[in-house]
Design a protein around this motif. Structure first.
Motif, PDB file in Angstrom:
ATOM      1  N   ASP A 139       4.459   8.025   0.224  1.00 20.64           N
ATOM      2  CA  ASP A 139       4.701   7.733  -1.162  1.00 20.64           C
ATOM      3  C   ASP A 139       3.359   8.635  -1.943  1.00 20.64           C
ATOM      4  OD1 ASP A 139       6.426   5.689  -1.053  1.00 20.64           O
ATOM      5  OD2 ASP A 139       5.106   4.276  -0.436  1.00 20.64           O
ATOM      6  N   ARG A 174       6.112  -2.222  -7.364  1.00 17.64           N
ATOM      7  CA  ARG A 174       6.078  -1.820  -5.855  1.00 17.64           C
ATOM      8  C   ARG A 174       4.866  -2.607  -5.172  1.00 17.64           C
ATOM      9  NH1 ARG A 174       7.498   3.899  -4.399  1.00 17.64           N
ATOM     10  NH2 ARG A 174       7.449   3.084  -2.273  1.00 17.64           N
ATOM     11  N   VAL A 232      -0.595   1.526  -0.250  1.00 20.60           N
ATOM     12  CA  VAL A 232       0.225   2.788  -0.414  1.00 20.60           C
ATOM     13  C   VAL A 232       0.414   3.556   0.812  1.00 20.60           C
ATOM     14  CG1 VAL A 232       0.827   4.521  -1.984  1.00 20.60           C
ATOM     15  CG2 VAL A 232      -0.453   2.634  -2.907  1.00 20.60           C
ATOM     16  N   TRP A 279       5.045   2.199  -9.334  1.00 18.69           N
ATOM     17  CA  TRP A 279       4.104   1.636  -8.181  1.00 18.69           C
ATOM     18  C   TRP A 279       3.457   0.277  -8.793  1.00 18.69           C
ATOM     19  CZ3 TRP A 279       0.097   5.784  -5.803  1.00 18.69           C
ATOM     20  CH2 TRP A 279       1.143   6.703  -5.046  1.00 18.69           C
ATOM     21  N   TRP A 334      -0.571   7.623 -10.879  1.00 15.10           N
ATOM     22  CA  TRP A 334       0.474   7.547 -10.129  1.00 15.10           C
ATOM     23  C   TRP A 334       1.772   6.789 -10.735  1.00 15.10           C
ATOM     24  CZ3 TRP A 334      -4.296   4.156  -8.520  1.00 15.10           C
ATOM     25  CH2 TRP A 334      -4.428   3.174  -9.138  1.00 15.10           C
TER      26      TRP A 334
END
Length: 249
Positions: A54, A84, A50, A81, A77
């Motif tokens: 971000d 991603r 990460v 995510w 989070w």
């Protein structure tokens, strides 16, 4: 790294990249483990996955501990995510306990275990066997009289000589003990292990650093031997000591 991690572990975790990937954090209460910079997931530090930008854009902090990014068994989070960063999809929310987080060493099989100088040496030493005279004898090679220690060129090559009685290694040890105020009186591996045995299970900061110091000293004496054998240059004992010092401290 959290500021309340013990000084001894700061010394360990602050070592060069060669050791960084061998430490894993076993989560207890999650308070003393960095969410992003420590390996607690088994996937390596999440900062490698990460991006810092971000993290900040998600209203999270780079200083967050693992406990800071979990609420009611749910990760804090952003939900996107998981798509991603596919590694996160396999991370189930943690159940915390009242125990402190524990830092452990990963052995050669990747299994967390208690830190010891033996594990560090096993990891650091070259994978190829050392072809010193004492090993050649076990292979029944008879003409080994001409094989001398590459560092001093005076005595037949052997493990005990190389690390403990070689005049070159003795100068390195002398510089080490002078700076760290720890006496060494070893003439072989048996003496060496007896000397270290009182510290084997002691995690007080001074003893942890001493164990690392010994592992680094043995490794870099061995490394210097290889440099000499393969004609990659030769450093003075003082230069080897400087490498040991900068690695541990």
């Amino acid at each position: 790294m959290p500021t309340n991690v013990s000084w001894g572990w700061c010394k360990l975790l602050g070592m060069r990249e060669v050791l960084r990937g061998q430490f894993v954090h076993i989560i207890g209460n999650g308070v003393h483990t960095s969410a992003w910079f420590d390996d607690w997931s088994g996937k390596g530090p999440l900062i490698n996955i990460v991006r810092r930008r971000d993290i900040i854009q998600a209203d999270l902090r780079l200083s967050d501990s693992v406990a800071d990014i979990v609420l009611n068994d749910v990760w804090l989070w952003p939900s996107d995510w998981v798509d991603r960063f596919t590694v996160l999809a396999n991370l189930a929310p943690l159940s915390f306990s009242n125990n402190m987080d524990v830092v452990k060493w990963k052995d050669l099989n990747g299994i967390p275990c208690e830190f010891s100088i033996a594990h560090v040496w096993e990891y650091l030493r070259p994978r190829a066997s050392q072809k010193t005279q004492d090993m050649l004898k076990t292979w029944e090679i008879r003409d080994v009289n001409g094989i001398t220690c590459p560092l001093c060129n005076k005595v037949p090559d052997s493990h005990d000589h190389l690390f403990f009685t070689c005049s070159y290694a003795a100068q390195v040890w002398s510089l080490v003990v002078r700076h760290f105020d720890f006496p060494i009186n070893c003439y072989g591996w048996r003496d060496f292990m007896l000397l270290l045995s009182p510290f084997a299970n002691r995690n007080i900061a001074r003893f942890v650093v001493i164990k690392l110091l010994f592992a680094a000293s043995v490794y870099f004496v061995w490394h210097e031997r290889n440099r000499k054998v393969f004609k990659k240059g030769h450093r003075s004992p003082a230069q080897v000591y400087e490498t040991i010092y900068s690695t541990v401290v």
